[in-house]
Write an enzyme that holds these catalytic residues in place. Structure first.
Site, PDB file in Angstrom:
ATOM      1  N   GLY A 125       1.891 -38.694   8.288  1.00  8.44           N
ATOM      2  CA  GLY A 125       0.621 -38.941   7.609  1.00  8.44           C
ATOM      3  C   GLY A 125       0.273 -40.430   7.634  1.00  8.44           C
ATOM      4  N   ASP A 126       1.292 -41.266   7.433  1.00  7.24           N
ATOM      5  CA  ASP A 126       1.068 -42.722   7.458  1.00  7.24           C
ATOM      6  C   ASP A 126       0.663 -43.159   8.871  1.00  7.24           C
ATOM      7  OD1 ASP A 126       1.967 -42.663   4.844  1.00  7.24           O
ATOM      8  OD2 ASP A 126       4.042 -43.059   5.415  1.00  7.24           O
TER       9      ASP A 126
HETATM   10  P1  ATP Z   1       3.843 -37.850   5.259  1.00  3.93           P
HETATM   11  O1  ATP Z   1       3.569 -37.816   3.763  1.00  3.93           O
HETATM   12  O2  ATP Z   1       5.257 -37.510   5.627  1.00  3.93           O
HETATM   13  O3  ATP Z   1       3.417 -39.134   5.901  1.00  3.93           O
HETATM   14  P2  ATP Z   1       1.597 -35.972   5.456  1.00  3.93           P
HETATM   15  O4  ATP Z   1       1.872 -34.699   4.708  1.00  3.93           O
HETATM   16  O5  ATP Z   1       0.720 -36.972   4.819  1.00  3.93           O
HETATM   17  O6  ATP Z   1       2.967 -36.657   5.915  1.00  3.93           O
HETATM   18  P3  ATP Z   1       1.088 -34.325   7.795  1.00  3.93           P
HETATM   19  O7  ATP Z   1      -0.062 -33.436   7.536  1.00  3.93           O
HETATM   20  O8  ATP Z   1       2.454 -33.725   7.718  1.00  3.93           O
HETATM   21  O9  ATP Z   1       0.951 -35.632   6.879  1.00  3.93           O
HETATM   22  O10 ATP Z   1       0.965 -34.971   9.261  1.00  3.93           O
HETATM   23  C1  ATP Z   1      -0.084 -35.782   9.705  1.00  3.93           C
HETATM   24  C2  ATP Z   1      -0.381 -35.489  11.164  1.00  3.93           C
HETATM   25  O11 ATP Z   1       0.811 -35.695  11.969  1.00  3.93           O
HETATM   26  C3  ATP Z   1      -0.798 -34.039  11.452  1.00  3.93           C
HETATM   27  O12 ATP Z   1      -2.197 -33.866  11.265  1.00  3.93           O
HETATM   28  C4  ATP Z   1      -0.367 -33.894  12.909  1.00  3.93           C
HETATM   29  O13 ATP Z   1      -1.317 -34.501  13.775  1.00  3.93           O
HETATM   30  C5  ATP Z   1       0.929 -34.694  12.969  1.00  3.93           C
HETATM   31  N1  ATP Z   1       2.094 -33.836  12.663  1.00  3.93           N
HETATM   32  C6  ATP Z   1       2.740 -33.712  11.489  1.00  3.93           C
HETATM   33  N2  ATP Z   1       3.739 -32.799  11.560  1.00  3.93           N
HETATM   34  C7  ATP Z   1       3.728 -32.340  12.836  1.00  3.93           C
HETATM   35  C8  ATP Z   1       4.500 -31.374  13.555  1.00  3.93           C
HETATM   36  N3  ATP Z   1       5.491 -30.684  12.975  1.00  3.93           N
HETATM   37  N4  ATP Z   1       4.183 -31.146  14.862  1.00  3.93           N
HETATM   38  C9  ATP Z   1       3.187 -31.845  15.461  1.00  3.93           C
HETATM   39  N5  ATP Z   1       2.423 -32.763  14.827  1.00  3.93           N
HETATM   40  C10 ATP Z   1       2.675 -33.009  13.545  1.00  3.93           C
END
Ligand code: ATP
Length: 313
Positions: free
Chosen positions: A252-253
């Site tokens: 996400g970051d």
């Molecule tokens: P964090 O808090 O760990 O930074 P988050 O929950 O804010 O994560 P996510 O939605 O998990 O963010 O991930 C952000 C982006 O990263 C997704 O929209 C996607 O593009 C990519 N991503 C995350 N997990 C995966 C995965 N398992 N496979 C492929 N792409 C991923």
């Protein structure tokens, strides 16, 4: 330059402990120690994308000094406000056999009223050098909960896009400051609206509520399912291919860093979304948290399928 704000940074220490058991002592190799906090992940990824970045926030004590030295060692520019409290340390015990991660996260120092005042002035001063401001993560004790709202107001007056990635009360109050963009994941959006979001339609409705409050874009990240960007005028969906993932923490970051980079480069909104997703994906295929290879990002961008969702709505 892009200014990143980390109000509650941490030293993140992780240990590999096979067969980790609560109530038992474990002999371990030295822990892996990094300068942590979501804003610092964003900053590192921006640096990996070759953006000029300045990190700010609050740092104190010997842990604060360690973080500053660490940022110096990787040539990340920083200008933190020195506080009297000690910057926190967070511990993670990773058990590779059980596949579990047990975490202890200190809440961090309490910020005095006077430090809040000083940081407000410091932030206003640094904004003069910035063309994008990103604030990420939780707020330390003592920081008034509408502080992100204030940052939204300060940056708007200066016509600087403000990107906010936080959760809970800090997000709820931050939205009132009408940031340019927020990046909730599904859980954070659900918590904001206070109800289950069982399908895409409901997620879009929730995001629209936020746009109607004056936020330009809601970048809803959906992990391996990609992302949806809900704007005042358009809604775009990004679908991503299945891939072998090593560590999605910090994706996400990385995504937020990618979005800021894309905005700075003047990419179209559709290319910005693809680029942001590619950054999240590029982080997920690496072992390290908050790390992307720019060449990998560039290879992944064409694999992200962006389609408008609001045609005919
Ligand atoms: P964090 O808090 O760990 O930074 P988050 O929950 O804010 O994560 P996510 O939605 O998990 O963010 O991930 C952000 C982006 O990263 C997704 O929209 C996607 O593009 C990519 N991503 C995350 N997990 C995966 C995965 N398992 N496979 C492929 N792409 C991923």
């Amino acid at each position: 330059m892009i200014l990143t704000v980390t109000l509650n940074p941490a030293i993140d220490v992780s240990y590999h402990v096979q067969h980790f058991q609560i109530g038992h002592g474990h002999r371990v190799e030295n822990g892996n120690k990094t300068a942590g906090g979501k804003g610092l992940n964003v900053s590192r990824v921006l640096q990996q994308l070759n953006s000029e970045v300045l990190c700010t926030g609050l740092l104190g004590g010997s842990t604060g000094t360690w973080i500053k030295n660490q940022l110096d060692s990787v040539n990340l520019m920083h200008d933190f406000l020195e506080i009297t409290g000690e910057t926190r340390t967070c511990l993670a015990m990773l058990d590779p056999i059980a596949g579990t991660q047990t975490e202890l996260m200190e809440r961090g120092p309490t910020i005095s009223k006077e430090e809040v005042e000083r940081f407000r002035d410091h932030f206003k001063h640094l904004c003069q050098k910035a063309n994008i401001v990103i604030a990420s993560g939780s707020m330390p004790k003592g920081m008034p909960s509408p502080f992100y709202q204030e940052m939204g107001e300060i940056t708007r007056e200066l016509h600087i896009p403000f990107l906010l990635d936080t959760s809970g009360n800090a997000l709820t109050e931050g939205i009132e400051g009408r940031p340019f963009l927020i990046k909730p994941n599904e859980m954070e959006l659900r918590a904001y609206v206070g109800r289950e979001l069982s399908n895409e339609e409901e997620m879009l409705e929730a995001a629209k509520i936020i746009c109607n409050k004056g936020v330009q874009y809601v970048l809803l990240s959906l992990g391996s399912k990609g992302a949806i960007l809900v704007g005042q005028e358009n809604i775009l969906k990004a679908e991503i291919p299945e891939m072998e993932v090593k560590n999605p923490v910090g994706s996400g970051d990385s995504m937020l860093a990618g979005m800021a980079y894309a905005l700075q480069q003047g990419f179209s909104i559709s290319k910005s979304l693809a680029f942001a997703c590619a950054c999240g994906m590029a982080n997920a295929v690496e072992e390290q948290t908050g790390y992307v290879e720019k060449v990998v990002v560039e290879k992944l961008v064409p694999q992200v399928k962006v389609t408008p969702l609001n045609e005919g709505r």
